[in-house]
Write an enzyme that holds these catalytic residues in place. Structure first.
Site, PDB file in Angstrom:
ATOM      1  N   TYR A 239       0.873  -1.167   0.000  1.00 55.81           N
ATOM      2  CA  TYR A 239       0.000   0.000   0.000  1.00 55.81           C
ATOM      3  C   TYR A 239       0.912   1.219   0.000  1.00 55.81           C
ATOM      4  O   TYR A 239       1.798   1.340   0.852  1.00 55.81           O
ATOM      5  CB  TYR A 239      -0.885   0.035   1.242  1.00 55.81           C
ATOM      6  CG  TYR A 239      -2.065  -0.908   1.205  1.00 55.81           C
ATOM      7  CD1 TYR A 239      -3.025  -0.799   0.208  1.00 55.81           C
ATOM      8  CD2 TYR A 239      -2.228  -1.888   2.179  1.00 55.81           C
ATOM      9  CE1 TYR A 239      -4.120  -1.656   0.186  1.00 55.81           C
ATOM     10  CE2 TYR A 239      -3.316  -2.739   2.166  1.00 55.81           C
ATOM     11  CZ  TYR A 239      -4.258  -2.621   1.173  1.00 55.81           C
ATOM     12  OH  TYR A 239      -5.337  -3.464   1.139  1.00 55.81           O
ATOM     13  N   ASP A 267      -6.070  -0.764  -6.418  1.00 53.17           N
ATOM     14  CA  ASP A 267      -7.541  -0.722  -6.416  1.00 53.17           C
ATOM     15  C   ASP A 267      -8.097  -0.195  -5.096  1.00 53.17           C
ATOM     16  O   ASP A 267      -9.266  -0.412  -4.778  1.00 53.17           O
ATOM     17  CB  ASP A 267      -8.127  -2.112  -6.700  1.00 53.17           C
ATOM     18  CG  ASP A 267      -7.698  -3.163  -5.683  1.00 53.17           C
ATOM     19  OD1 ASP A 267      -7.028  -2.802  -4.688  1.00 53.17           O
ATOM     20  OD2 ASP A 267      -8.037  -4.346  -5.876  1.00 53.17           O
ATOM     21  N   HIS A 358      -9.928  -7.149  -5.222  1.00 52.45           N
ATOM     22  CA  HIS A 358      -9.639  -7.052  -3.788  1.00 52.45           C
ATOM     23  C   HIS A 358     -10.539  -7.996  -2.982  1.00 52.45           C
ATOM     24  O   HIS A 358     -10.985  -7.678  -1.880  1.00 52.45           O
ATOM     25  CB  HIS A 358      -9.839  -5.610  -3.315  1.00 52.45           C
ATOM     26  CG  HIS A 358      -8.886  -5.183  -2.235  1.00 52.45           C
ATOM     27  ND1 HIS A 358      -7.800  -4.388  -2.472  1.00 52.45           N
ATOM     28  CD2 HIS A 358      -8.861  -5.423  -0.910  1.00 52.45           C
ATOM     29  CE1 HIS A 358      -7.155  -4.152  -1.347  1.00 52.45           C
ATOM     30  NE2 HIS A 358      -7.780  -4.780  -0.374  1.00 52.45           N
TER      31      HIS A 358
END
Length: 510
Positions: A239, A267, A358
């Site tokens: 991230y 995403d 995800h």
């Protein structure tokens, strides 16, 4: 310099918002100035002001999270634990019942599929852990579609081929893997088991598969690396932090530690609304209006939102050259959901993409990864003359996989490998490391049987002509009902009056 040793009485005096000390693993920390910035809100810290917060801290933080977030002068020293007043842990009646159910788990020999782990985990996990692991976005259409999409793909087996010996090993980014799968990144492993992600690391080593380490692991990054066996290959899911210097240091540290591939999550500019998680969070701790007014993060949005406030929503294609400058690791975009973005990733010189939504946790009604795979393979052949699987630009898929047949279908359609996440969370939540190993053994056995029945001696023999995917884009189509999957799926509960909920819980305990 010898650090100061405090008594429990000294620490207990600092139990207010104006002077808040906590104890974690025998160390004393002054978190007064950190209270407004704590992603989970100040209230949970103040609950343990002047006390030992280790039990609350451990399941949702890497061991080094507190030292990384507090300056050295706020890390005050040690405490004489014999003088610390023990925080009374009240065992709720629901937890006693759950512990009784845990004792009644079937033996691992009775676990026959990955579905079985989910069935047991649902019964033995605590509410917070189950809600976080099982939740998905909005009406949870996509999480179900991720699995159902595989049912719209049918096999075209070949016969009279010598399948005395079958080999389902492969290479992922040039790295040998015993199966065309990898353990994909999933956050907060300690919500399911005290050893968290270490269960995955050790089992992956034993079975020769690759573990993708999550940015939001409960165990620290270095702890996971240190638990790996010599020569074990691991990837990193990233991230991207708003503070690019933090990201750069993390990425370069990972490269120095031997990480073989960087999977950049693309995403999640904002984490989706996961209402099971949100409702559980709300029930666990009533909001304090005064507290809420001073918080930067709304805790009513659930655990997922609370732990992810650092993620940069400004991440864009123009950042790709920067990543190429800071690392030589292969770069893969995780969360690509259409052929246009896959094509651009190829043109940008990336090593591959993960076609993923995800796990259905972001945008509800996003299509399944395996459906997107079909269009990506077709369009990249049309636009760039590419054939898949392709060593120079690899396609991965995750979401909804429960059987080796799901993996084989994805490989036949052009994927290099498939990521599996939730089933391994449920496995270690129910049975620890042995559960993960059993899950990998189940897949091993399924691969052997299905490769023979398909008429494919090796993974190179699993080709496009072995599947019929003509219905994969039809979202309203009759498919055989998957009884095991739907038996495990827990529907979303609507809002309830407190009296009705209490009566229901009371009835459940009778």
């Amino acid at each position: 310099m010898t650090s100061k040793v405090y008594t429990g009485e000294e620490v207990a005096q600092h139990n207010t918002r104006d002077s808040c000390w906590i104890i974690v693993h025998g160390k004393v920390y002054d978190v007064t100035e950190f209270l407004p910035d704590h992603p989970g809100g100040a209230k949970i810290i103040l609950k343990y002001a002047g006390k030992d917060a280790t039990a609350e801290y451990d399941p949702i933080h890497p061991p080094d999270a507190i030292t990384k977030n507090l300056p050295p002068e706020k890390q005050l020293g040690s405490v004489d634990l014999s003088t610390v007043e023990k925080v009374e842990i009240v065992v709720r009646e629901e937890d006693k019942i759950r512990q009784e159910r845990f004792a009644q788990r079937p033996s691992l020999s009775e676990i026959l599929s990955l579905h079985d782990f989910e069935a047991i985990a649902r019964q033995v996990m605590n509410e917070k852990g189950w809600a976080y692991y099982s939740s998905a976005a909005d009406d949870e259409i996509t999480i179900r579609e991720n699995h159902a999409a595989y049912h719209r793909i049918w096999f075209r087996p070949r016969i009279l081929r010598n399948v005395t010996h079958v080999d389902w090993s492969t290479k992922i980014l040039g790295i040998p893997s015993s199966m065309p799968i990898y353990i994909t990144a999933t956050a907060l492993g300690k919500l399911g088991h005290p050893d968290g992600e270490l269960n995955l690391t050790r089992a992956a080593a034993k079975y020769g598969v690759i573990q993708m380490i999550p940015t939001l692991a409960s165990c620290s990054f270095d702890e996971i690396l240190d638990a790996a066996t010599p020569g074990q290959s691991q990837f990193l899911q990233l991230y991207v932090n708003k503070d690019r210097d933090i990201t750069r240091k993390f990425v370069q540290h990972a490269e120095r530690r031997g990480i073989k591939g960087l999977f950049i999550t693309v995403d999640a500019p904002q984490l989706g609304r996961r209402e099971k998680d949100m409702r559980q969070k709300f029930d666990a701790e009533e909001p304090d209006e005064m507290e809420r007014n001073s918080e930067k993060v709304d805790r009513s949005q659930g655990a997922a939102r609370a732990i992810s406030s650092f993620i940069d929503p400004g991440l864009c294609w123009e950042d790709i050259p920067w990543f190429k400058k800071i690392t030589k690791m292969p770069l893969i975009l995780k969360g690509v959901q259409c052929w246009e973005d896959a094509l651009r990733a190829y043109d940008e010189g990336l090593a591959g993409v993960v076609l993923s939504n995800h796990g259905g946790r972001q945008l509800d009604f996003a299509r399944s990864g395996v459906e997107v795979l079909v269009e990506v393979v077709d369009k990249l052949k049309e636009k760039r003359g590419l054939a898949f699987p392709n060593d120079k630009f690899q396609l991965f898929v995750d979401g909804g996989v429960r059987r080796a047949t799901d993996v084989i279908k994805a490989v036949a359609l052009g994927a290099t490998a498939v990521g599996i996440g939730r089933p391994f969370l449920y496995a270690f939540s129910s049975y620890g490391q042995e559960g993960v190993e059993k899950g990998l053994q189940i897949l091993h056995d399924e691969f052997e049987m299905n490769m023979r029945l398909l008429g494919a001696p090796t993974m190179k023999d699993v080709v496009r002509d072995m599947v019929d995917a003509s219905s994969v884009h039809q979202h309203i189509v009759a498919v055989p009902d998957d009884r095991l999957f739907h038996q495990n799926y827990e529907g979303i509960a609507g809002a309830q009056l407190k009296e009705l909920k209490a009566a229901k819980e009371s009835k459940a305990r009778m």
